[in-house]
Write an enzyme that holds these catalytic residues in place. Structure first.
Site, short mmCIF file in Angstrom:
data_model
loop_
_atom_site.label_atom_id
_atom_site.label_comp_id
_atom_site.label_asym_id
_atom_site.label_seq_id
_atom_site.Cartn_x
_atom_site.Cartn_y
_atom_site.Cartn_z
N HIS A 18 49.52 41.83 49.26
CA HIS A 18 49.90 43.23 49.01
C HIS A 18 50.73 43.78 50.17
O HIS A 18 51.75 44.45 49.97
CB HIS A 18 48.65 44.13 48.91
CG HIS A 18 47.78 43.88 47.73
ND1 HIS A 18 46.41 43.74 47.83
CD2 HIS A 18 48.06 43.75 46.41
CE1 HIS A 18 45.89 43.55 46.64
NE2 HIS A 18 46.87 43.54 45.76
N ARG A 95 53.20 36.80 41.44
CA ARG A 95 52.90 35.50 42.05
C ARG A 95 53.09 34.35 41.09
O ARG A 95 53.27 33.20 41.49
CB ARG A 95 51.44 35.47 42.53
CG ARG A 95 51.12 36.38 43.68
CD ARG A 95 49.65 36.62 43.77
NE ARG A 95 49.16 37.22 42.53
CZ ARG A 95 47.94 37.65 42.32
NH1 ARG A 95 47.03 37.52 43.26
NH2 ARG A 95 47.61 38.19 41.17
#
Ligand code: PNS
Length: 163
Positions: A18, A95
């Site tokens: 993050h 991702r």
């Protein structure tokens, strides 16, 4: 004209993945709001206020606080928050193909609802395997999560009794 972007998420807790996305968003856009949102489809580990505090600490420790606001949003649509603060862009980290499948419908709906576009950033490959759910599981079982989270989070989790 300055562009305001929103980086939303559960951040339960914030991970290095993050933080990487937040840091890059802060370089790309003039102002970035990191918004902690309750996700009813996930079982929470940390209270929202604690997630905000850990985000603030991680962002300060990373030295990137200059154009970043951290807050939470619990009432109504995320795009309403965006409209309220003049944000025109949502930023998400992607991702994997799974992330893309999860994020694509939300991006389309948010664009249809309020004309807010979503920008997807690819993570640093070093963080591609890192997720909050993995961190929650390892921390709850007493394992060391320090390779995956900012030090403020590792310290908080190490001293906190988790369910
Ligand atoms: O970190 P997460 O749990 O993947 O974040 C998901 C989140 C909180 C960003 C997403 O669930 C969301 O945007 N919730 C806000 C509610 C909303 O506006 N829903 C309608 C459009 S998707």
């Amino acid at each position: 004209m300055s562009t305001v972007a929103v980086v939303p998420g559960s951040f339960d807790p914030v991970t290095l993945g993050h933080l990487d996305v937040i840091e890059r968003a802060a370089r790309l856009f003039d102002e970035v709001h990191v918004v902690v949102v309750h996700n009813p489809s996930k079982s929470a580990l940390l209270p929202i206020a604690q997630r905000v505090t850990l985000l603030e600490q991680a962002i300060a420790q990373a030295g990137i606080a200059g154009n970043i606001v951290v807050t939470s949003w619990s009432v109504g649509l995320l795009v309403d928050y965006c409209t309220d603060v003049g944000a025109t862009v949502l930023v998400k980290g992607i991702r994997s193909q799974m992330d893309l499948s999860y994020e694509t419908p939300m991006a389309i709906v948010n664009r249809n609802l309020a004309g807010i576009d979503t920008v997807f950033l690819l993570p640093d490959p070093a963080n591609a395997h890192v997720s909050s759910s993995l961190v929650r599981q390892v921390a709850s079982l007493g394992g060391d999560v320090s390779p995956y989270v900012p030090s403020a989070v590792a310290e908080y989790l190490a001293k906190t009794e988790l369910p």
